[in-house]
Design a protein around this motif. Structure first.
Motif, PDB file in Angstrom:
ATOM      1  N   VAL A   1      25.872  60.495 -34.754  1.00  0.00           N
ATOM      2  CA  VAL A   1      24.933  59.794 -35.623  1.00  0.00           C
ATOM      3  C   VAL A   1      25.355  58.330 -35.685  1.00  0.00           C
ATOM      4  N   LEU A   2      24.439  57.446 -35.283  1.00  0.00           N
ATOM      5  CA  LEU A   2      24.665  56.011 -35.405  1.00  0.00           C
ATOM      6  C   LEU A   2      24.126  55.578 -36.756  1.00  0.00           C
ATOM      7  N   LEU A   3      25.004  55.021 -37.578  1.00  0.00           N
ATOM      8  CA  LEU A   3      24.646  54.666 -38.946  1.00  0.00           C
ATOM      9  C   LEU A   3      24.480  53.161 -39.101  1.00  0.00           C
ATOM     10  N   PRO A   4      23.430  52.729 -39.785  1.00  0.00           N
ATOM     11  CA  PRO A   4      23.358  51.309 -40.126  1.00  0.00           C
ATOM     12  C   PRO A   4      24.364  51.024 -41.235  1.00  0.00           C
ATOM     13  N   GLY A   5      24.759  49.803 -41.347  1.00  0.00           N
ATOM     14  CA  GLY A   5      25.690  49.436 -42.405  1.00  0.00           C
ATOM     15  C   GLY A   5      25.752  47.934 -42.537  1.00  0.00           C
ATOM     16  N   VAL A   6      26.495  47.512 -43.538  1.00  0.00           N
ATOM     17  CA  VAL A   6      26.709  46.092 -43.775  1.00  0.00           C
ATOM     18  C   VAL A   6      28.177  45.752 -43.554  1.00  0.00           C
ATOM     19  N   ALA A   7      29.049  46.741 -43.781  1.00  0.00           N
ATOM     20  CA  ALA A   7      30.488  46.545 -43.569  1.00  0.00           C
ATOM     21  C   ALA A   7      31.161  47.899 -43.471  1.00  0.00           C
ATOM     22  N   VAL A   8      32.374  47.891 -42.914  1.00  0.00           N
ATOM     23  CA  VAL A   8      33.246  49.061 -42.933  1.00  0.00           C
ATOM     24  C   VAL A   8      34.648  48.533 -43.191  1.00  0.00           C
TER      25      VAL A   8
ATOM     26  N   SER B   1      19.614  56.166 -48.480  1.00  0.00           N
ATOM     27  CA  SER B   1      19.027  57.117 -47.523  1.00  0.00           C
ATOM     28  C   SER B   1      20.097  57.826 -46.705  1.00  0.00           C
ATOM     29  N   TYR B   2      21.064  57.078 -46.217  1.00  0.00           N
ATOM     30  CA  TYR B   2      22.079  57.696 -45.360  1.00  0.00           C
ATOM     31  C   TYR B   2      23.124  58.463 -46.162  1.00  0.00           C
ATOM     32  N   ASP B   3      23.270  58.171 -47.452  1.00  0.00           N
ATOM     33  CA  ASP B   3      24.102  59.029 -48.295  1.00  0.00           C
ATOM     34  C   ASP B   3      23.514  60.434 -48.318  1.00  0.00           C
ATOM     35  N   ARG B   4      22.187  60.519 -48.371  1.00  0.00           N
ATOM     36  CA  ARG B   4      21.521  61.828 -48.347  1.00  0.00           C
ATOM     37  C   ARG B   4      21.705  62.513 -47.003  1.00  0.00           C
ATOM     38  N   VAL B   5      21.619  61.734 -45.924  1.00  0.00           N
ATOM     39  CA  VAL B   5      21.823  62.297 -44.586  1.00  0.00           C
ATOM     40  C   VAL B   5      23.229  62.881 -44.467  1.00  0.00           C
ATOM     41  N   LEU B   6      24.225  62.122 -44.907  1.00  0.00           N
ATOM     42  CA  LEU B   6      25.608  62.582 -44.787  1.00  0.00           C
ATOM     43  C   LEU B   6      25.855  63.805 -45.669  1.00  0.00           C
TER      44      LEU B   6
ATOM     45  N   LEU C   1      11.270  56.879 -42.894  1.00  0.00           N
ATOM     46  CA  LEU C   1      11.581  56.761 -44.321  1.00  0.00           C
ATOM     47  C   LEU C   1      10.510  57.458 -45.159  1.00  0.00           C
ATOM     48  N   LEU C   2      10.947  58.348 -46.049  1.00  0.00           N
ATOM     49  CA  LEU C   2      10.043  59.077 -46.932  1.00  0.00           C
ATOM     50  C   LEU C   2       9.897  58.334 -48.260  1.00  0.00           C
ATOM     51  N   PRO C   3       8.872  58.652 -49.048  1.00  0.00           N
ATOM     52  CA  PRO C   3       8.645  57.927 -50.312  1.00  0.00           C
ATOM     53  C   PRO C   3       9.826  57.974 -51.279  1.00  0.00           C
ATOM     54  N   ASP C   4      10.645  59.041 -51.219  1.00  0.00           N
ATOM     55  CA  ASP C   4      11.788  59.147 -52.133  1.00  0.00           C
ATOM     56  C   ASP C   4      13.078  58.568 -51.540  1.00  0.00           C
ATOM     57  N   ASN C   5      12.944  57.820 -50.426  1.00  0.00           N
ATOM     58  CA  ASN C   5      14.085  57.199 -49.732  1.00  0.00           C
ATOM     59  C   ASN C   5      14.896  58.175 -48.885  1.00  0.00           C
ATOM     60  N   ASP C   6      14.491  59.451 -48.834  1.00  0.00           N
ATOM     61  CA  ASP C   6      15.136  60.376 -47.911  1.00  0.00           C
ATOM     62  C   ASP C   6      14.593  60.083 -46.507  1.00  0.00           C
ATOM     63  N   LEU C   7      15.184  60.706 -45.496  1.00  0.00           N
ATOM     64  CA  LEU C   7      14.774  60.453 -44.124  1.00  0.00           C
ATOM     65  C   LEU C   7      14.288  61.716 -43.428  1.00  0.00           C
ATOM     66  N   ASP C   8      13.116  61.627 -42.826  1.00  0.00           N
ATOM     67  CA  ASP C   8      12.643  62.597 -41.851  1.00  0.00           C
ATOM     68  C   ASP C   8      13.066  62.046 -40.490  1.00  0.00           C
ATOM     69  N   TRP C   9      12.807  62.777 -39.410  1.00  0.00           N
ATOM     70  CA  TRP C   9      13.225  62.340 -38.081  1.00  0.00           C
ATOM     71  C   TRP C   9      12.138  62.590 -37.065  1.00  0.00           C
ATOM     72  N   GLY C  10      12.080  61.753 -36.055  1.00  0.00           N
ATOM     73  CA  GLY C  10      11.166  61.928 -34.939  1.00  0.00           C
ATOM     74  C   GLY C  10      11.896  61.604 -33.643  1.00  0.00           C
TER      75      GLY C  10
ATOM     76  N   ARG D   1      39.786  51.825 -43.993  1.00  0.00           N
ATOM     77  CA  ARG D   1      39.865  53.281 -44.145  1.00  0.00           C
ATOM     78  C   ARG D   1      38.715  53.995 -43.446  1.00  0.00           C
ATOM     79  N   GLY D   2      37.742  53.206 -42.956  1.00  0.00           N
ATOM     80  CA  GLY D   2      36.551  53.811 -42.366  1.00  0.00           C
ATOM     81  C   GLY D   2      35.440  54.039 -43.365  1.00  0.00           C
ATOM     82  N   MET D   3      35.580  53.507 -44.583  1.00  0.00           N
ATOM     83  CA  MET D   3      34.512  53.650 -45.568  1.00  0.00           C
ATOM     84  C   MET D   3      33.423  52.629 -45.262  1.00  0.00           C
ATOM     85  N   ARG D   4      32.171  53.083 -45.294  1.00  0.00           N
ATOM     86  CA  ARG D   4      31.017  52.261 -44.919  1.00  0.00           C
ATOM     87  C   ARG D   4      30.299  51.737 -46.150  1.00  0.00           C
ATOM     88  N   LEU D   5      29.922  50.472 -46.105  1.00  0.00           N
ATOM     89  CA  LEU D   5      29.036  49.902 -47.110  1.00  0.00           C
ATOM     90  C   LEU D   5      27.642  49.871 -46.507  1.00  0.00           C
ATOM     91  N   GLY D   6      26.724  50.645 -47.087  1.00  0.00           N
ATOM     92  CA  GLY D   6      25.368  50.725 -46.561  1.00  0.00           C
ATOM     93  C   GLY D   6      24.491  49.605 -47.070  1.00  0.00           C
TER      94      GLY D   6
END
Length: 200
Positions: free
Chosen positions: A119-126, A139-144, A72-81, A129-134
């Motif tokens: 890509v395995l996405l975290p979520g709270v619900a789907v 952060s993952y909106d930026r990834v997508l 997690l980056l300071p602006d809520n974007d994601l780097d990867w390792g 229709r397949g729409m995900r509640l993050g």
């Protein structure tokens, strides 16, 4: 309100509930063709009472799959390792939020997620229709959005508890549906990736 209610249900889960669900999730997810054929999987380390991911990550790595984990980056974007086993993780606290387990190695850059076949996405619900509640951080909106700009179409899979597959979640214009949800009791598919990566 939906997110808060689902978090409250998760908070009532026992340690045993979480462990049993994690084992069932790993078994079901590992049978997915999208993961069986993947060379690189972008995933995450579950925290608290989230559906558990560590058993799944370790099995993927044992199969020779390259597993990417977010930083997690300071602006809520994601780097990867790259995930190199449980000992390669460090606990990082970001502000007042829950501490996250992140890969300790050299960061690969935010664009590294474009190398993933799934890509395995975290979520709270789907929803149906397949729409995900993050989780609400964006952060993952930026990834997508990054994947879409790169014209990359990896398999998008959400790991949830059975009760978190609901009729409908709120939707924003930038949201895009996932391909499948895995719960302890089964797999539900919503759409197929428009193009897959060629296998050698």
């Amino acid at each position: 309100m939906l997110r808060r209610g689902l978090f409250e249900v998760r908070a009532r889960l026992t340690t045993n509930d979480v462990h049993e669900a994690a084992a069932a999730l790993a078994r079901r997810a590992l049978r997915l063709p999208e993961l069986a054929q993947a060379r690189t999987v972008a995933a995450y380390v579950s925290v608290g009472n989230e559906p558990g991911t560590l058993a799944l990550l370790d099995t993927l790595r044992a199969r020779g799959v390259r597993v990417l984990l977010p930083v997690l980056l300071p602006d809520n974007d994601l780097d990867w390792g790259t995930y190199a086993g449980p000992d390669s993780l460090v606990r990082v606290r970001h502000g007042g939020r829950m501490a996250l387990l992140e890969p300790a190695g050299e960061p690969l850059g935010p664009e590294a997620v474009g190398q993933a076949d799934a890509v395995l996405l975290p979520g709270v619900a789907v929803d149906a229709r397949g729409m995900r509640l993050g989780r609400g951080g964006g952060s993952y909106d930026r990834v997508l959005a990054r994947l879409e700009r790169a014209q990359s179409d990896p398999a998008l899979v959400v790991l949830l508890y059975d009760t978190e597959v609901v009729e409908r979640v709120p939707e924003e214009p930038h949201d895009r549906p996932v391909h499948a949800v895995v719960t302890p009791s089964g797999v539900r598919r919503f759409r197929e990736p428009s193009r897959g990566r060629e296998q050698p």
